[in-house]
Write an enzyme that holds these catalytic residues in place. Structure first.
Site, PDB file in Angstrom:
ATOM      1  NE  ARG A  49      -4.640   0.561   1.574  1.00  0.00           N
ATOM      2  CZ  ARG A  49      -5.602   0.327   2.455  1.00  0.00           C
ATOM      3  NH1 ARG A  49      -5.484   0.018   3.563  1.00  0.00           N
ATOM      4  NH2 ARG A  49      -6.924   0.415   1.714  1.00  0.00           N
ATOM      5  CB  THR A 142     -15.715   5.083  13.204  1.00  0.00           C
ATOM      6  OG1 THR A 142     -15.694   6.178  11.909  1.00  0.00           O
ATOM      7  CG2 THR A 142     -17.077   5.300  13.851  1.00  0.00           C
ATOM      8  CD  GLU A 175     -12.215  13.319   8.055  1.00  0.00           C
ATOM      9  OE1 GLU A 175     -11.255  14.029   8.338  1.00  0.00           O
ATOM     10  OE2 GLU A 175     -13.150  13.862   7.479  1.00  0.00           O
ATOM     11  CE  LYS A 230     -17.583   8.887  11.136  1.00  0.00           C
ATOM     12  NZ  LYS A 230     -16.420   8.512  10.761  1.00  0.00           N
ATOM     13  CG  PHE A 236     -29.648  10.851  13.168  1.00  0.00           C
ATOM     14  CD1 PHE A 236     -29.265  10.277  14.300  1.00  0.00           C
ATOM     15  CD2 PHE A 236     -30.445  11.953  13.181  1.00  0.00           C
ATOM     16  CE1 PHE A 236     -30.105  10.209  15.440  1.00  0.00           C
ATOM     17  CE2 PHE A 236     -31.252  12.263  14.423  1.00  0.00           C
ATOM     18  CZ  PHE A 236     -30.870  11.476  15.606  1.00  0.00           C
ATOM     19  CB  CYS A 286     -18.837   4.129   8.031  1.00  0.00           C
ATOM     20  SG  CYS A 286     -17.115   4.866   8.038  1.00  0.00           S
TER      21      CYS A 286
END
Ligand code: UDX
Ligand code: ADP
Length: 475
Positions: A49, A142, A175, A230, A236, A286
Site C-alpha cells: 500500500r 470511528t 472524520e 460520529k 442518522f 462505516c
C-alpha cells in the site's frame, strides 16, 4: 492519566498518521497540501500500500478519489511522505493520528456487533513505545464510545517508565468525509469536531485546521461526546436510507414514485433534500459497523429498546438487498440458472474503488447461489477484489465451470451485455446514466430486462429499445 503540565511548546511541526487507508491517506494529503510548512508522514504496515502511495504514476494510488491525484502530486515529497518506518515516524512526531481499521468483530464476545479494536490497541502500544517528548495522540478512526479511555490507559502505562519526559494528550477527532467526495469534504468540511480534556492539545489541533477551516466550523466537546457524535451522525444518515428504501418498496406495491415522494418531502426545510435516494441498500465501511456498534453499546448499558430501534435500520437494509436478488429471479421466470446477467457496478457507491459492505456483494452472492452467470463491469474495481468479495475466482462463460453460479469481469457494459438476459445496475456511476439502449438490446437475449437498483437509467429509452424495466421505488 497524568498529563504533563508544561504544554507551552505545543506548536505542531511534525505529524505522523498510522494507517494509509481510505481515511488516513486522503486526510493527510489535504492537511499536507493546506499546511506546506509541516512534515506529515503517513505510515502503514502494508508495504504494498505504501509503495502504491509512492508510485510516480498518480493514477495508481491505492485509493481512488476524484481530485486526490492532484493533491498528492502537489504535496508528496514536500510536506507529505509515505513510509513503512512506523517507529521512526512516531518518534519524531508532535502529533500522531490513529487511522487504522476498526471492522466489526467476527468472533468472541460481541461478534457481529462490537468493533474489533485490535489494530487500535496495537497502534496505541506502538505509540507508547516509540514516542518521545510530549505527543498528542488523535483518534481518527470511528471508534466505540470510551475507546479513548483504553488508548489513554495504554499510553499512561508507558509514562511511568524511565523516560520521564514522555507524556501524552489524547484527543478524538472523528472524520466525516464520504468516499467519492473525500477531497472536497476535507477541503470544505461542514464541521471539524475535536473532543478532549487538555485545552492546549485541543487548541494545537484546532490551529492546524484553522489554516483552511473557518473558526465557527471547528467544534470542541469532551471526548465522549465527540466519539458518540460520529456514531450518531452515521446512524442518522443510514436511518434515512433505510427509511426511503422502505418507502420505495411501498411505492412499487402501490404505483407511487419514490423520487416524487423524495422531492416532495425533501422540500420541507426540516427534512431537507439530501440522502433520500433509494437504492440497493447502504454499503461502505462505516454505516453498518457503526450502527451495530451502537446496538452493542446500548445492550451493554441495558437500553434494550434503543438497541432494537437501531437494529431495525440494519435489518431493513439487509432485506432491501435480498428483495432485489429475489425480484430478479422472479421476473426471469423464476430461474436464473445458466442465465447470463450483466452486473453494472460493484463498488458500494460511485467514484470509489471501495467494495466494503457493497450491496453488490450480497446481491451477486444470492444470484450465484441461484446458478446465474454474472458478467460484472465496474470502472474501478479490479477482478482480484471481486474474487475476494464473492469468495470465488472468475470463470469465463465458455468454460465447463463457467456456466452455473460463476462470474467473469468485463471491460464495458456492451461486453457484459453480450448474450445476457438482464442488465442489473448496482452502482450509480455516471457512465451508467446514459447507456446505448438500442445497441445493448441488439446483443442481448429476448425478452431483455433492465433492473435498475439506483433508478438512474433513462427508462423510457430502454423501453423504446424493447426492454422490460424495473426501477427501484417506481411502481
Ligand atoms: C459515510 C458518511 O457519509 C461519512 O460522513 C462518514 O465519515 C463515513 O460514512 P461513505 O460510507 O463513504 O460515508 O458514503 P455515503 O455517501 O455516506 O454513502 C453510504 C452508502 O449509502 C452508499 O452505499 C450509498 O450508495 C448509500 N446512499 C447514500 C444511498 O443509498 N442513498 C443516498 O441518498 C445516499
Ligand atoms: P479506513 O477506511 O478506516 O481508512 P483502511 O482499512 O482503508 O481503513 O486503512 C487502515 C490501514 O491501517 C490499513 O492499510 C492497515 O494496514 C493499517 N494499519 C492497521 N494497523 C496498523 C499498525 N499497527 N501500524 C500501521 N498500520 C496499520
Amino acid at each position: 492519566m497524568t498529563i504533563s503540565a508544561s504544554h507551552s511548546s505545543l506548536g505542531i511541526t511534525n505529524i505522523c498518521c498510522i494507517g494509509a487507508g481510505y481515511v488516513g491517506g486522503p486526510t493527510m494529503a489535504v492537511i499536507a497540501d493546506r499546511c506546506p510548512h509541516l512534515t506529515v508522514t503517513v505510515v502503514d504496515l502494508n508495504a504494498e500500500r505504501i509503495a502504491a502511495w509512492n508510485d510516480p504514476d498518480l493514477s495508481l494510488l491505492p485509493v481512488f478519489e476524484p481530485g486526490l491525484d492532484a493533491v498528492v502530486g502537489r504535496a508528496r515529497g514536500r510536506s507529505l511522505f509515505f513510509s513503512t518506518a512506523v517507529d521512526e515516524a512516531i518518534a519524531s512526531a508532535d502529533l500522531v493520528f490513529l487511522s487504522v481499521n476498526t471492522p466489526t468483530k467476527t468472533r468472541g464476545a460481541g461478534a457481529g456487533r462490537a468493533s474489533d479494536l485490535r489494530w487500535v490497541e496495537a497502534s496505541a502500544r506502538q505509540v507508547a513505545a516509540a514516542a518521545t517528548g510530549h505527543t498528542i495522540v488523535v483518534e481518527k478512526s470511528t471508534l466505540p464510545v470510551r475507546t479513548a479511555e483504553a488508548v489513554k490507559a495504554i499510553l499512561s502505562a508507558s509514562q511511568g517508565g524511565t523516560d520521564s519526559s514522555k507524556t501524552f494528550s489524547v484527543l478524538s477527532n472523528p472524520e466525516f468525509l464520504a468516499e467519492g467526495t473525500a477531497v472536497s469534504d476535507l477541503e470544505n468540511p461542514d464541521r471539524v469536531l475535536i473532543g478532549g480534556e487538555d485545552p492546549a492539545a485541543i487548541e494545537a489541533l484546532a490551529s492546524l485546521y484553522a489554516h483552511w477551516v473557518a473558526p465557527e466550523r471547528i467544534l470542541r466537546t469532551n471526548l465522549w461526546s465527540s466519539e458518540l457524535s460520529k456514531l450518531t451522525a452515521n446512524a442518522f444518515l443510514a436511518q434515512r436510507i433505510s427509511s426511503i428504501n422502505s418507502i420505495a418498496a411501498f411505492c412499487e406495491a402501490t404505483g407511487a414514485d419514490v423520487q416524487d415522494v423524495a422531492r416532495a418531502i425533501g422540500t420541507d426545510s426540516r427534512i431537507g433534500p439530501r440522502f433520500l435516494q433509494s437504492g440497493p441498500g447502504f454499503g461502505g465501511s462505516c454505516f453498518q459497523k457503526d450502527i451495530l456498534n451502537l446496538v452493542y453499546l446500548c445492550q451493554h448499558y441495558g437500553l434494550h429498546e434503543v438497541a432494537a430501534y437501531w437494529e431495525q435500520v440494519v435489518a431493513l437494509n439487509d432485506w432491501q438487498k435480498q428483495r432485489i436478488a429475489r425480484l430478479v429471479v422472479q421476473r426471469l421466470f423464476g430461474t436464473v440458472s445458466g442465465k447470463r446477467i450483466a452486473v453494472l457496478g460493484f463498488a458500494f457507491k460511485a467514484d470509489t474503488n471501495d467494495t466494503r459492505e457493497a450491496p453488490a456483494i450480497h446481491i451477486c452472492r444470492d444470484l450465484l447461489e441461484e446458478g446465474a452467470h454474472l458478467a460484472i463491469h465496474d470502472p474501478k474495481v479490479p477482478a482480484t477484489q471481486i474474487a475476494r468479495d464473492l469468495g470465488q475466482a472468475p470463470q469465463h462463460a465458455s468454460s465447463a465451470l463457467g456456466r452455473d453460479g460463476s462470474w467473469e469481469l468485463c471491460d464495458s457494459p456492451m461486453e457484459a451485455a453480450n448474450g445476457a438476459d438482464a442488465l442489473l445496475i448496482l452502482t450509480e456511476w455516471t457512465a451508467f446514466r446514459s447507456l446505448p439502449w438500442p445497441d445493448l438490446a441488439a446483443v442481448m437475449r429476448r425478452p431483455s430486462w433492465l433492473f435498475d437498483a439506483r433508478a438512474i437509467a433513462d427508462a423510457d429509452a430502454a423501453r423504446a429499445a424493447g426492454f422490460q424495466v424495473w426501477q427501484v421505488g417506481r411502481g
